[in-house]
Scaffold this active site. Structure first.
Site, PDB file in Angstrom:
ATOM      1  N   GLY A  39       0.848  -1.184   0.000  1.00 45.13           N
ATOM      2  CA  GLY A  39       0.000   0.000   0.000  1.00 45.13           C
ATOM      3  C   GLY A  39       0.882   1.232   0.000  1.00 45.13           C
ATOM      4  CB  ALA A  40       2.487   3.044  -2.612  1.00 46.34           C
ATOM      5  N   GLY A  41      -0.006   4.471  -0.326  1.00 46.18           N
ATOM      6  CA  GLY A  41      -0.669   5.735  -0.031  1.00 46.18           C
ATOM      7  C   GLY A  41       0.157   6.547   0.947  1.00 46.18           C
ATOM      8  CB  THR A  87      -0.461   5.267   6.131  1.00 45.67           C
ATOM      9  OG1 THR A  87      -1.455   6.210   6.545  1.00 45.67           O
ATOM     10  CG2 THR A  87       0.083   4.549   7.359  1.00 45.67           C
ATOM     11  CG  ASN A 105      -8.563   1.500  10.568  1.00 47.30           C
ATOM     12  OD1 ASN A 105      -8.186   0.905  11.567  1.00 47.30           O
ATOM     13  ND2 ASN A 105      -8.226   2.756  10.324  1.00 47.30           N
ATOM     14  CG  HIS A 140      -7.918   3.072  16.505  1.00 46.04           C
ATOM     15  ND1 HIS A 140      -6.899   3.601  17.246  1.00 46.04           N
ATOM     16  CD2 HIS A 140      -7.395   2.852  15.268  1.00 46.04           C
ATOM     17  CE1 HIS A 140      -5.801   3.683  16.503  1.00 46.04           C
ATOM     18  NE2 HIS A 140      -6.081   3.223  15.307  1.00 46.04           N
TER      19      HIS A 140
END
Length: 314
Positions: free
Chosen positions: A12-14, A16, A125, A180
């Site tokens: 995942g290269a978003g 975050t 999430n 959370h």
């Protein structure tokens, strides 16, 4: 025999994922592979190249690769999963859980294929349910599949306490149980400033306000950004966990761990204090809880099970 270079793959290269890759590289924990879907291969390669070109300035000696091919992740020591979608307007919780569970399964199959001995850290999430999905799909032992939430919540808590007391964050310690947000169970009795119990330094109403701000911490940032969510602190939390594993630091950190009787619960991933080291989650630390803490934790467990009920049935 030649010593193998460590490898950390971030799926995942978003915001975050990319920030996690950079922070792992800055800590010189190993070579970094940043992976995203084929449609995002260009931006993924671009981010990785940009990071790589920063390494001479920062004085770190690591390779950073951007790709859409899991071949490059082969024999990773640690795999961090940040891939997934955020909840969009009009999307039900069940839709979000189902979609991200599908992504977790697809990613996990590739991880198992290319890095059968890796430790997996899950951020996506809802993290408790997604970590459980990865655990079941991977077939890995429970110590090698770890979720992230408590490190971030604790970091926020420590930040707010340090601001309130005008002290160094290095001297603030604290712990949270559960998930959370509203499901967070703050363990104020185990929170200290320079070894002094927090309850000796702050009135209860200020502690309550800090706890509430910590619970709403992610939402506060979302509101300020207007578009998107936090990524610097989540990435720093992930990098801290990667470091604890690769350096066998035996850190006492709140992570999302699989329970088999601890705290009286079975077959569930939820946030608890753990020892995180070279063999992943080496121990779940069971604390004596007050009746109030037990009740709040039970509510958190119920909330996690409620989310897990939306997981696609096999």
């Amino acid at each position: 025999m030649a010593i193998k270079r460590r490898k950390v793959s971030v799926i995942g290269a978003g915001f975050t994922g990319a920030t996690t890759a950079l922070m792992v590289a800055q800590k010189e924990l190993g070579d970094v592979v940043l992976v995203d879907i084929p449609q995002m291969e260009g931006p993924t390669k671009g981010k990785a190249l940009d990071m790589l070109e920063s390494t001479p300035v920062q004085g770190v000696d690591v390779n950073i690769t951007g790709t859409s091919s899991y071949e490059y992740t082969k024999d990773s020591d640690v795999v961090v999963i940040t891939a997934g979608i955020a909840r969009k307007p009009g999307m039900s919780r069940d839709d979000l859980v189902s979609t991200n569970a599908g992504i977790m399964k697809a990613v996990t199959k590739e991880v198992v294929k290319h890095s059968p001995n890796a430790y997996i850290i899950v951020l996506t999430n809802p993290a408790d349910a997604m970590t459980y999905t990865v655990y079941k799909e991977s077939g890995f032992p429970k110590n090698r599949v770890i979720g992230q939430s408590g490190v971030l919540d604790t970091a926020r808590f420590r930040t707010f306490v340090a601001q309130e007391l005008n002290l160094s964050v290095e001297d603030i310690t604290g712990f949270v149980l559960g998930g959370h947000g509203d499901d967070m169970v703050p363990l104020i009795r185990y929170s200290y400033a320079g070894g002094i119990p927090l309850e000796k330094l702050l009135p209860q109403e200020r502690i309550d306000a800090i706890v509430e701000r910590t619970r709403k911490g992610g939402g506060e940032i979302v509101g300020l950004l207007g578009n998107g969510s936090a990524y610097y602190a989540p990435a720093a939390s992930l990098a801290e966990m990667v470091e604890a594993i690769l350096k066998d630091k035996k850190r006492v950190l709140p992570t999302i761990a699989y329970l088999e009787g601890e705290y009286g619960y079975e077959d569930i991933y939820v946030g608890v204090p753990t020892i995180l080291g070279g063999d992943g989650i080496e121990k779940v630390i069971e604390l004596d809880l007050t009746d109030e803490e037990k009740a709040t934790f039970a509510k958190s467990i119920e909330s996690v099970r409620n989310v897990m009920s939306a997981l696609p049935k096999e």
